[in-house]
Design a protein around this motif. Sequence first.
Motif, short mmCIF file in Angstrom:
data_model
loop_
_atom_site.label_atom_id
_atom_site.label_comp_id
_atom_site.label_asym_id
_atom_site.label_seq_id
_atom_site.Cartn_x
_atom_site.Cartn_y
_atom_site.Cartn_z
N TRP A 176 30.68 33.64 54.17
CA TRP A 176 29.85 34.77 54.60
C TRP A 176 30.64 36.07 54.40
N SER A 177 29.91 37.12 54.03
CA SER A 177 30.56 38.43 53.87
C SER A 177 29.58 39.54 54.21
N ALA A 178 30.11 40.62 54.76
CA ALA A 178 29.28 41.78 55.07
C ALA A 178 28.98 42.61 53.84
N GLU A 179 29.73 42.38 52.75
CA GLU A 179 29.56 43.21 51.57
C GLU A 179 29.85 42.41 50.31
N PRO A 180 29.35 42.86 49.15
CA PRO A 180 29.65 42.15 47.90
C PRO A 180 31.13 42.27 47.56
N ASN A 181 31.62 41.32 46.75
CA ASN A 181 33.03 41.33 46.40
C ASN A 181 33.22 40.56 45.10
N LYS A 182 33.18 41.26 43.96
CA LYS A 182 33.29 40.61 42.67
C LYS A 182 34.66 39.97 42.46
N LYS A 183 35.69 40.61 43.01
CA LYS A 183 37.03 40.05 42.87
C LYS A 183 37.12 38.68 43.53
N PHE A 184 36.48 38.54 44.70
CA PHE A 184 36.50 37.26 45.39
C PHE A 184 35.68 36.22 44.62
N GLU A 185 34.56 36.62 44.05
CA GLU A 185 33.76 35.71 43.23
C GLU A 185 34.60 35.15 42.08
N GLN A 186 35.36 36.03 41.43
CA GLN A 186 36.18 35.60 40.30
C GLN A 186 37.30 34.67 40.76
N LEU A 187 37.82 34.92 41.96
CA LEU A 187 38.83 34.02 42.50
C LEU A 187 38.26 32.62 42.72
N CYS A 191 39.36 29.04 40.69
CA CYS A 191 39.85 27.86 41.43
C CYS A 191 38.99 26.63 41.15
N SER A 192 38.33 26.63 39.98
CA SER A 192 37.55 25.48 39.50
C SER A 192 36.26 25.24 40.27
N PHE A 193 35.69 26.29 40.85
CA PHE A 193 34.40 26.18 41.53
C PHE A 193 33.28 26.75 40.66
N HIS A 194 32.11 26.11 40.73
CA HIS A 194 30.86 26.73 40.31
C HIS A 194 30.33 27.50 41.52
N VAL A 195 29.73 28.66 41.29
CA VAL A 195 29.43 29.57 42.40
C VAL A 195 28.00 30.09 42.31
N ARG A 196 27.35 30.18 43.48
CA ARG A 196 26.09 30.88 43.63
C ARG A 196 26.27 31.97 44.68
N LEU A 232 32.72 34.77 34.96
CA LEU A 232 34.05 35.32 34.72
C LEU A 232 33.98 36.28 33.54
N PRO A 233 34.70 37.39 33.60
CA PRO A 233 34.69 38.33 32.47
C PRO A 233 35.33 37.71 31.25
N LEU A 234 34.81 38.06 30.09
CA LEU A 234 35.38 37.56 28.85
C LEU A 234 36.78 38.14 28.67
N LYS A 235 37.68 37.31 28.22
CA LYS A 235 39.04 37.77 27.99
C LYS A 235 39.05 38.72 26.79
N ASN A 236 39.71 39.83 26.99
CA ASN A 236 39.81 40.79 25.88
C ASN A 236 40.69 40.23 24.77
N GLU A 237 40.25 40.43 23.57
CA GLU A 237 41.08 39.99 22.46
C GLU A 237 42.34 40.84 22.40
N SER A 238 43.44 40.20 22.06
CA SER A 238 44.68 40.95 21.92
C SER A 238 44.55 41.90 20.74
N LYS A 239 45.30 42.98 20.80
CA LYS A 239 45.20 43.98 19.74
C LYS A 239 45.53 43.40 18.38
N GLY A 240 46.48 42.45 18.39
CA GLY A 240 46.88 41.87 17.11
C GLY A 240 45.83 41.00 16.48
#
Length: 249
Positions: A176-187, A191-196, A232-240
């Motif tokens: 439960w949370s009083a507010e949204p939290n994208k960082k926590f969703e990504q955590l 940790c190998s969870f599917h999330v709703r 999860l955000p897509l990993k940015n391609e390395s510059k190289g």
Amino acid sequence: MNPRIRIDTARTPDGGEMVLYQHDRDFSIKINGQDLMHSRQHESELELARLACAHLTGRKAPSILIGGLGMGYTLRQASPHAQVVVGELLGAVIEWNRKFFGELNGHPLGDERVDLKTGDIVELILRSRSRFDAILLDIDNGPSAMTDSGNRRLYGREGIQACRRALREQGCLAVWSAEPNKKFEQLLMSCSFHVRRFRVPAYKGSKSQSRFVWVASEDKIILPPGGGEPRLPLKNESKGSRRRPRKRR
């Protein structure tokens, strides 16, 4: 209209002042002047239990852990389903439930299937392996700690990994949370969870005040329907490795 009455006070582990107020039949708790919970705004606590226990239909003798007693509404909703362990850090919250909130929430602490533990919920979870079919966390205002900065340990990687180990196969973690939290969703997802993610009303009929519940499981099939599915955000391609645009000839 009767005035609001200051009933009792207590200190949090961080040294903050926790105050219990009564207004007619309603109760509220503030931490250092900030609203923590109100007996009229408990619909989201009921939704936490409904969402977390939806996959338990038909299971024999399920086991549930609730982190955070609050005003007892989540416990009341969950207790008919299973044997329930409740972890509560603050003795004052337990005392207030027994003395004041029982008439509102149906006296769930009197249920013989309820095992109340006083102390740090993280330590209890760390000692548990494949023990619970559902873990429900409603501590402070969610991942952004208000009452005890030590709760950040619970909502960090160590705590989430410990919850995953404490769950049985096809178990669910609900937060439960009083507010949204994208960082926590990504955590949770890291940790190998599917999330709703579910946006739920603070009180019945409310459209303007919302709270949030995340339900997470290693088994995507047992997650309750509806809600949003964080990515999860897509990993940015390395510059190289980036392709350089071809020069026009």
